[in-house]
Design an enzyme around this catalytic site. Structure first.
Site, mmCIF file in Angstrom:
data_model
loop_
_atom_site.group_PDB
_atom_site.id
_atom_site.type_symbol
_atom_site.label_atom_id
_atom_site.label_comp_id
_atom_site.label_asym_id
_atom_site.label_seq_id
_atom_site.Cartn_x
_atom_site.Cartn_y
_atom_site.Cartn_z
ATOM 1 N N CYS A 46 65.999 62.012 76.084
ATOM 2 C CA CYS A 46 65.302 61.926 74.803
ATOM 3 C C CYS A 46 65.099 60.457 74.425
ATOM 4 O O CYS A 46 65.887 59.585 74.781
ATOM 5 C CB CYS A 46 66.109 62.637 73.720
ATOM 6 S SG CYS A 46 65.249 62.677 72.117
ATOM 7 N N ASP A 48 65.516 59.288 71.592
ATOM 8 C CA ASP A 48 66.431 58.976 70.484
ATOM 9 C C ASP A 48 67.195 57.676 70.761
ATOM 10 O O ASP A 48 67.784 57.505 71.829
ATOM 11 C CB ASP A 48 67.420 60.150 70.322
ATOM 12 C CG ASP A 48 68.232 60.056 69.046
ATOM 13 O OD1 ASP A 48 68.901 59.030 68.836
ATOM 14 O OD2 ASP A 48 68.211 61.018 68.252
ATOM 15 N N ARG A 50 69.922 56.658 69.844
ATOM 16 C CA ARG A 50 71.382 56.773 69.988
ATOM 17 C C ARG A 50 71.794 57.212 71.388
ATOM 18 O O ARG A 50 72.974 57.438 71.646
ATOM 19 C CB ARG A 50 71.916 57.777 68.960
ATOM 20 C CG ARG A 50 71.676 57.354 67.534
ATOM 21 C CD ARG A 50 71.891 58.494 66.564
ATOM 22 N NE ARG A 50 70.920 59.555 66.749
ATOM 23 C CZ ARG A 50 70.866 60.663 66.019
ATOM 24 N NH1 ARG A 50 71.744 60.850 65.061
ATOM 25 N NH2 ARG A 50 69.944 61.588 66.251
ATOM 26 N N HIS A 102 70.560 66.041 74.034
ATOM 27 C CA HIS A 102 71.690 65.555 73.238
ATOM 28 C C HIS A 102 71.865 66.414 71.997
ATOM 29 O O HIS A 102 70.908 67.032 71.514
ATOM 30 C CB HIS A 102 71.506 64.081 72.853
ATOM 31 C CG HIS A 102 70.375 63.844 71.902
ATOM 32 N ND1 HIS A 102 70.557 63.770 70.539
ATOM 33 C CD2 HIS A 102 69.048 63.679 72.115
ATOM 34 C CE1 HIS A 102 69.376 63.553 69.967
ATOM 35 N NE2 HIS A 102 68.452 63.499 70.893
ATOM 36 N N CYS A 105 69.543 67.030 68.290
ATOM 37 C CA CYS A 105 68.266 66.365 68.625
ATOM 38 C C CYS A 105 67.216 66.697 67.550
ATOM 39 O O CYS A 105 66.960 67.866 67.253
ATOM 40 C CB CYS A 105 67.791 66.856 69.990
ATOM 41 S SG CYS A 105 66.204 66.153 70.502
HETATM 42 ZN ZN LIG Z 1 66.444 63.905 70.677
#
Ligand SMILES: [Zn+2]
Length: 227
Positions: A46, A48, A50, A102, A105
Protein backbone atom coordinates in the site's frame (compact mmCIF):
# COMPACT_ATOMS: atom_id res chain seq x y z
CA UNK A 1 6.43 29.75 -4.55
CA UNK A 2 9.07 31.64 -2.61
CA UNK A 3 8.87 29.22 0.31
CA UNK A 4 9.22 26.06 -1.77
CA UNK A 5 12.92 25.55 -1.24
CA UNK A 6 12.93 26.47 2.42
CA UNK A 7 9.99 24.12 3.06
CA UNK A 8 11.98 21.23 1.67
CA UNK A 9 15.42 22.22 2.94
CA UNK A 10 15.11 19.84 5.90
CA UNK A 11 14.66 16.93 3.51
CA UNK A 12 17.67 17.91 1.45
CA UNK A 13 19.73 18.31 4.62
CA UNK A 14 18.54 14.92 5.85
CA UNK A 15 19.55 13.39 2.56
CA UNK A 16 23.07 14.77 2.74
CA UNK A 17 23.45 13.43 6.26
CA UNK A 18 22.03 10.03 5.31
CA UNK A 19 24.32 9.71 2.29
CA UNK A 20 27.37 10.68 4.34
CA UNK A 21 26.50 8.31 7.19
CA UNK A 22 25.80 5.45 4.79
CA UNK A 23 29.08 5.92 2.97
CA UNK A 24 30.98 6.29 6.24
CA UNK A 25 29.40 3.10 7.62
CA UNK A 26 30.12 1.14 4.47
CA UNK A 27 32.73 2.76 2.24
CA UNK A 28 31.98 2.19 -1.46
CA UNK A 29 28.28 1.54 -0.80
CA UNK A 30 26.97 3.79 -3.57
CA UNK A 31 29.59 2.90 -6.17
CA UNK A 32 28.72 -0.77 -5.67
CA UNK A 33 24.97 -0.05 -5.97
CA UNK A 34 25.64 1.81 -9.18
CA UNK A 35 27.06 -1.31 -10.80
CA UNK A 36 24.56 -3.80 -9.56
CA UNK A 37 20.87 -4.24 -8.72
CA UNK A 38 20.05 -7.79 -7.74
CA UNK A 39 17.02 -7.80 -5.46
CA UNK A 40 15.51 -11.17 -4.62
CA UNK A 41 12.14 -9.74 -3.72
CA UNK A 42 9.35 -7.70 -5.28
CA UNK A 43 7.17 -5.97 -2.69
CA UNK A 44 3.70 -4.88 -3.81
CA UNK A 45 2.27 -2.87 -0.95
CA UNK A 46 0.00 0.00 0.00
CA UNK A 47 1.08 3.59 -0.61
CA UNK A 48 0.29 4.39 3.05
CA UNK A 49 3.16 6.42 4.52
CA UNK A 50 3.22 4.25 7.63
CA UNK A 51 4.28 1.18 5.66
CA UNK A 52 7.83 1.85 4.40
CA UNK A 53 8.80 -1.36 2.61
CA UNK A 54 12.59 -1.51 3.01
CA UNK A 55 12.55 -0.45 6.64
CA UNK A 56 9.99 -3.03 7.75
CA UNK A 57 12.12 -5.91 6.55
CA UNK A 58 15.42 -4.19 7.36
CA UNK A 59 16.72 -4.33 3.79
CA UNK A 60 19.04 -1.84 2.15
CA UNK A 61 18.56 -0.06 -1.16
CA UNK A 62 19.16 -2.58 -3.93
CA UNK A 63 17.72 -5.48 -1.96
CA UNK A 64 13.99 -4.93 -2.45
CA UNK A 65 12.15 -3.95 -5.64
CA UNK A 66 9.03 -2.03 -4.68
CA UNK A 67 5.66 -1.12 -6.17
CA UNK A 68 3.06 0.66 -4.07
CA UNK A 69 -0.46 1.87 -4.74
CA UNK A 70 -3.61 2.55 -2.74
CA UNK A 71 -4.66 -0.69 -1.00
CA UNK A 72 -1.99 -2.88 -2.69
CA UNK A 73 -4.11 -3.79 -5.68
CA UNK A 74 -2.95 -5.94 -8.60
CA UNK A 75 -5.15 -5.29 -11.62
CA UNK A 76 -4.68 -7.16 -14.88
CA UNK A 77 -4.96 -3.97 -16.93
CA UNK A 78 -2.71 -1.78 -14.73
CA UNK A 79 0.32 -1.27 -16.95
CA UNK A 80 2.22 0.38 -14.12
CA UNK A 81 2.04 -2.62 -11.80
CA UNK A 82 2.43 -5.11 -14.66
CA UNK A 83 5.53 -3.30 -15.93
CA UNK A 84 7.11 -3.39 -12.49
CA UNK A 85 6.33 -7.10 -12.22
CA UNK A 86 7.65 -7.82 -15.70
CA UNK A 87 10.91 -5.95 -15.09
CA UNK A 88 11.34 -7.58 -11.70
CA UNK A 89 10.71 -11.12 -12.94
CA UNK A 90 12.23 -11.02 -16.44
CA UNK A 91 15.17 -8.68 -15.94
CA UNK A 92 16.02 -8.79 -12.24
CA UNK A 93 14.99 -12.43 -11.76
CA UNK A 94 13.37 -11.83 -8.39
CA UNK A 95 12.42 -15.09 -6.71
CA UNK A 96 9.62 -13.83 -4.50
CA UNK A 97 6.65 -11.53 -5.10
CA UNK A 98 5.09 -10.44 -1.83
CA UNK A 99 1.67 -8.76 -1.74
CA UNK A 100 1.52 -6.80 1.51
CA UNK A 101 -1.63 -5.32 3.02
CA UNK A 102 -1.78 -3.57 6.37
CA UNK A 103 -4.19 -3.25 9.26
CA UNK A 104 -6.67 -0.41 9.23
CA UNK A 105 -5.96 0.38 5.57
CA UNK A 106 -7.84 3.52 4.56
CA UNK A 107 -8.56 2.16 1.08
CA UNK A 108 -10.05 -1.00 2.53
CA UNK A 109 -12.10 0.94 5.07
CA UNK A 110 -13.49 3.10 2.26
CA UNK A 111 -14.34 -0.01 0.23
CA UNK A 112 -16.03 -1.66 3.18
CA UNK A 113 -18.04 1.35 4.32
CA UNK A 114 -18.85 2.87 0.92
CA UNK A 115 -16.95 6.05 1.79
CA UNK A 116 -16.50 8.45 -1.11
CA UNK A 117 -13.00 9.89 -1.34
CA UNK A 118 -12.96 11.22 -4.89
CA UNK A 119 -11.26 9.95 -8.02
CA UNK A 120 -9.70 7.16 -6.01
CA UNK A 121 -13.18 5.64 -5.63
CA UNK A 122 -12.64 4.16 -9.08
CA UNK A 123 -9.45 2.45 -7.91
CA UNK A 124 -10.90 1.35 -4.58
CA UNK A 125 -13.70 -0.24 -6.58
CA UNK A 126 -11.31 -3.17 -7.08
CA UNK A 127 -11.32 -3.71 -3.33
CA UNK A 128 -15.09 -3.40 -3.30
CA UNK A 129 -15.17 -6.20 -5.85
CA UNK A 130 -13.32 -8.34 -3.30
CA UNK A 131 -15.78 -7.28 -0.62
CA UNK A 132 -18.75 -8.20 -2.81
CA UNK A 133 -17.22 -11.59 -3.63
CA UNK A 134 -17.04 -12.33 0.09
CA UNK A 135 -19.96 -10.26 1.36
CA UNK A 136 -21.94 -13.21 2.72
CA UNK A 137 -19.01 -14.38 4.82
CA UNK A 138 -18.04 -10.89 5.93
CA UNK A 139 -21.60 -10.42 7.17
CA UNK A 140 -21.13 -13.33 9.57
CA UNK A 141 -18.26 -11.54 11.34
CA UNK A 142 -18.61 -9.07 14.20
CA UNK A 143 -18.49 -5.59 12.71
CA UNK A 144 -15.23 -4.77 14.51
CA UNK A 145 -13.48 -7.62 12.69
CA UNK A 146 -14.63 -6.84 9.15
CA UNK A 147 -11.91 -4.36 8.23
CA UNK A 148 -9.21 -6.81 9.28
CA UNK A 149 -10.93 -9.61 7.38
CA UNK A 150 -11.27 -7.56 4.20
CA UNK A 151 -7.62 -6.48 4.45
CA UNK A 152 -6.63 -10.14 4.47
CA UNK A 153 -9.10 -11.17 1.77
CA UNK A 154 -7.84 -8.34 -0.39
CA UNK A 155 -4.24 -9.50 -0.01
CA UNK A 156 -5.21 -13.04 -0.96
CA UNK A 157 -7.26 -11.98 -3.98
CA UNK A 158 -4.55 -9.60 -5.19
CA UNK A 159 -1.98 -12.35 -4.75
CA UNK A 160 -4.19 -14.58 -6.88
CA UNK A 161 -4.35 -11.82 -9.47
CA UNK A 162 -0.55 -11.66 -9.45
CA UNK A 163 -0.40 -15.41 -10.05
CA UNK A 164 -2.71 -15.06 -13.04
CA UNK A 165 -0.71 -12.32 -14.77
CA UNK A 166 1.07 -13.28 -17.96
CA UNK A 167 4.31 -12.27 -16.22
CA UNK A 168 4.06 -14.95 -13.56
CA UNK A 169 2.36 -17.52 -15.78
CA UNK A 170 5.09 -17.19 -18.42
CA UNK A 171 7.82 -17.43 -15.80
CA UNK A 172 6.31 -20.63 -14.44
CA UNK A 173 5.91 -22.01 -17.98
CA UNK A 174 9.62 -21.64 -18.67
CA UNK A 175 10.55 -23.14 -15.31
CA UNK A 176 11.70 -19.92 -13.64
CA UNK A 177 11.36 -19.98 -9.87
CA UNK A 178 8.88 -17.32 -8.76
CA UNK A 179 6.92 -17.67 -5.54
CA UNK A 180 3.95 -15.44 -4.72
CA UNK A 181 3.18 -14.69 -1.07
CA UNK A 182 0.52 -12.77 0.90
CA UNK A 183 1.41 -10.84 4.05
CA UNK A 184 -0.28 -8.34 6.34
CA UNK A 185 1.55 -5.64 8.32
CA UNK A 186 0.23 -4.61 11.72
CA UNK A 187 0.35 -0.86 12.19
CA UNK A 188 -0.20 -1.40 15.90
CA UNK A 189 2.83 -3.62 16.54
CA UNK A 190 5.11 -3.28 13.52
CA UNK A 191 4.93 -6.98 12.75
CA UNK A 192 4.38 -8.75 9.44
CA UNK A 193 2.12 -11.79 9.35
CA UNK A 194 2.37 -14.46 6.68
CA UNK A 195 -1.15 -15.38 5.55
CA UNK A 196 0.15 -18.81 4.54
CA UNK A 197 -0.51 -18.22 0.89
CA UNK A 198 2.46 -19.50 -1.06
CA UNK A 199 2.10 -20.20 -4.76
CA UNK A 200 5.14 -21.50 -6.61
CA UNK A 201 3.31 -22.88 -9.64
CA UNK A 202 -0.06 -22.85 -11.43
CA UNK A 203 -1.28 -25.92 -9.58
CA UNK A 204 -0.96 -24.03 -6.29
CA UNK A 205 -3.14 -21.10 -7.23
CA UNK A 206 -6.68 -22.42 -7.07
CA UNK A 207 -6.29 -24.33 -3.78
CA UNK A 208 -5.36 -21.03 -2.14
CA UNK A 209 -8.64 -19.42 -3.10
CA UNK A 210 -9.77 -17.66 0.07
CA UNK A 211 -13.37 -18.55 -0.54
CA UNK A 212 -12.36 -22.10 0.37
CA UNK A 213 -13.25 -23.60 3.71
CA UNK A 214 -9.58 -23.97 4.71
CA UNK A 215 -8.90 -20.25 4.70
CA UNK A 216 -12.16 -19.36 6.41
CA UNK A 217 -11.48 -21.91 9.12
CA UNK A 218 -8.13 -20.28 9.76
CA UNK A 219 -9.78 -16.89 10.11
CA UNK A 220 -12.54 -17.16 12.70
CA UNK A 221 -14.23 -13.91 13.64
CA UNK A 222 -12.87 -14.13 17.16
CA UNK A 223 -9.24 -13.30 16.36
CA UNK A 224 -7.67 -10.77 18.67
CA UNK A 225 -6.07 -7.87 16.90
CA UNK A 226 -6.77 -4.25 17.71
CA UNK A 227 -7.77 -2.20 14.70
ZN1 LIG B 1 -3.46 1.18 2.98
Amino acid sequence: MTTTNTDLQDLLDNNKRWAANTEAGEPGFFSRLLKQQTPQYLWIGCADSRVPANELVDLLPGELFVHRNVANVVVHSDLNCLSVMQFAVDQLKVRHIIIVGHSNCGGVVAALKDLRVGLADNWIRHVQDVRHMHQAWLDTLPEARRVEALVELNVLEQARNACHTTVVQDAWSRGQEVVVHGWVYGLHNGLLEDLSLTAAGPEQVDPTRPTGARWRASRPGTRRRPE
